[in-house]
Design a protein around this motif. Structure first.
Motif, PDB file in Angstrom:
ATOM      1  N   GLU A 161      -1.225  -1.915  54.214  1.00  0.00           N
ATOM      2  CA  GLU A 161      -0.461  -2.418  53.249  1.00  0.00           C
ATOM      3  C   GLU A 161      -1.015  -3.232  52.126  1.00  0.00           C
ATOM      4  N   SER A 162      -1.898  -3.920  52.644  1.00  0.00           N
ATOM      5  CA  SER A 162      -2.581  -4.744  51.585  1.00  0.00           C
ATOM      6  C   SER A 162      -3.552  -4.061  50.685  1.00  0.00           C
ATOM      7  N   LYS A 163      -3.967  -3.197  51.246  1.00  0.00           N
ATOM      8  CA  LYS A 163      -4.848  -1.962  50.310  1.00  0.00           C
ATOM      9  C   LYS A 163      -4.040  -1.386  49.349  1.00  0.00           C
ATOM     10  N   ALA A 164      -2.953  -0.969  49.682  1.00  0.00           N
ATOM     11  CA  ALA A 164      -1.705  -0.086  48.825  1.00  0.00           C
ATOM     12  C   ALA A 164      -1.270  -1.348  47.766  1.00  0.00           C
ATOM     13  N   SER A 165      -1.098  -2.486  48.146  1.00  0.00           N
ATOM     14  CA  SER A 165      -0.596  -3.475  47.150  1.00  0.00           C
ATOM     15  C   SER A 165      -1.672  -3.822  46.171  1.00  0.00           C
ATOM     16  N   LEU A 166      -3.237  -3.974  46.731  1.00  0.00           N
ATOM     17  CA  LEU A 166      -4.081  -4.164  45.952  1.00  0.00           C
ATOM     18  C   LEU A 166      -4.470  -3.104  44.709  1.00  0.00           C
ATOM     19  N   LEU A 184     -10.976  -3.586  48.176  1.00  0.00           N
ATOM     20  CA  LEU A 184     -10.471  -2.215  48.704  1.00  0.00           C
ATOM     21  C   LEU A 184     -11.406  -1.416  49.935  1.00  0.00           C
ATOM     22  N   GLN A 185     -12.474  -1.424  49.319  1.00  0.00           N
ATOM     23  CA  GLN A 185     -13.487  -0.725  50.411  1.00  0.00           C
ATOM     24  C   GLN A 185     -13.623  -1.310  51.538  1.00  0.00           C
ATOM     25  N   ARG A 186     -13.678  -2.591  51.698  1.00  0.00           N
ATOM     26  CA  ARG A 186     -13.787  -3.196  52.954  1.00  0.00           C
ATOM     27  C   ARG A 186     -12.454  -2.948  53.655  1.00  0.00           C
ATOM     28  N   LEU A 187     -11.304  -3.006  53.134  1.00  0.00           N
ATOM     29  CA  LEU A 187     -10.126  -2.684  53.827  1.00  0.00           C
ATOM     30  C   LEU A 187     -10.028  -1.272  54.288  1.00  0.00           C
ATOM     31  N   GLY A 188     -10.550  -0.525  53.566  1.00  0.00           N
ATOM     32  CA  GLY A 188     -10.616   0.908  53.944  1.00  0.00           C
ATOM     33  C   GLY A 188     -11.506   1.038  55.146  1.00  0.00           C
ATOM     34  N   ARG A 189     -12.719   0.546  55.065  1.00  0.00           N
ATOM     35  CA  ARG A 189     -13.709   0.708  56.278  1.00  0.00           C
ATOM     36  C   ARG A 189     -13.033   0.086  57.713  1.00  0.00           C
ATOM     37  N   PHE A 190     -12.191  -1.074  57.249  1.00  0.00           N
ATOM     38  CA  PHE A 190     -11.807  -1.543  58.586  1.00  0.00           C
ATOM     39  C   PHE A 190     -10.489  -0.652  59.059  1.00  0.00           C
ATOM     40  N   ALA A 191      -9.834  -0.181  58.292  1.00  0.00           N
ATOM     41  CA  ALA A 191      -8.433   0.721  58.735  1.00  0.00           C
ATOM     42  C   ALA A 191      -9.291   1.895  59.238  1.00  0.00           C
ATOM     43  N   ALA A 192     -10.300   2.481  58.667  1.00  0.00           N
ATOM     44  CA  ALA A 192     -10.770   3.848  59.131  1.00  0.00           C
ATOM     45  C   ALA A 192     -11.476   3.504  60.561  1.00  0.00           C
ATOM     46  N   SER A 193     -12.319   2.490  60.851  1.00  0.00           N
ATOM     47  CA  SER A 193     -12.797   2.012  62.019  1.00  0.00           C
ATOM     48  C   SER A 193     -11.896   1.760  63.016  1.00  0.00           C
ATOM     49  N   ALA A 194     -10.718   1.112  62.586  1.00  0.00           N
ATOM     50  CA  ALA A 194      -9.764   0.884  63.689  1.00  0.00           C
ATOM     51  C   ALA A 194      -8.904   2.096  64.127  1.00  0.00           C
TER      52      ALA A 194
END
Length: 197
Positions: A161-166, A184-194
């Motif tokens: 959600e934070s990534k979409a809002s950002l 955005l890149q950090r949020l993407g990596r976090f979501a992908a690894s989880a």
């Protein structure tokens, strides 16, 4: 626990007793060996003295043989030397048997010590595994795992959600592009690894 160890052939009390018996056997054989070595040295010295002395003859300056051992012609000394040599051979043979017994006792001791060390290592490992099993059987452990999983799922949802809002904010405010893209890149990596876990 203890019955299972006995069925598997490992009884710590029996192993400890075997090690103690092996140590005692080793010490006993060493004592007999030392005793025989001393007796052999004594006999060799007596044989040497009797062999050198021959019949008593004060004119030759030899050591005299005790009266009860040699008679005037020295035949008693020869018989005593022969008897001592037989006894010496028997003692040497017995000593050889003792050396073999000592080697066997040392092998048994090494085997008992290795068995004891292996038992202690296995006992420590069993203790550690039992603690791990108790932790797995603990209700609080599984509740904690479930809570962590739920929080992780919630964290992934919030990150998405934070990534979409950002992304929306960055689209409306292009001046925030550099710091926003890193986030955005950090949020993407976090979501992908989880998601991969």
């Amino acid at each position: 626990g203890e019955d299972r160890r006995r069925r598997q052939g490992t009884d710590p009390r029996r192993d400890a007793k075997e090690a103690a018996r092996a140590r005692a056997g080793d010490a006993e054989v060493r004592a007999k060996l030392d005793e025989k070595d001393g007796r052999i040295a004594d006999l060799e010295e007596r044989v040497r003295l009797l062999s050198q002395s021959g019949p008593p003859d004060a004119s030759e300056g030899r050591e005299s043989v005790p009266v009860d051992v040699a008679d005037a012609d020295g035949t008693g000394a020869a018989e005593e030397v022969a008897r001592l040599r037989r006894e010496l051979r028997e003692l040497r043979a017995a000593r050889g048997a003792d050396v073999q017994a000592l080697e066997e006792a040392q092998r048994a001791l090494r085997d008992a010590e290795l068995t004891e060390q292996q038992y202690l290592r296995v006992a420590r490992e069993n203790k550690r595994l039992k603690a791990n099993l108790r932790a797995l059987e603990d209700e609080g452990f599984w509740e904690t795992i479930e809570e962590l999983q739920a929080r992780c799922e919630e964290g992934v949802a919030l990150a998405l959600e934070s990534k979409a809002s950002l992304q929306n904010i960055l689209a409306n405010f292009p001046s925030m592009d550099e710091p926003g893209n890193q986030l955005l890149q950090r949020l993407g990596r976090f979501a992908a690894s989880a998601a991969a876990a």
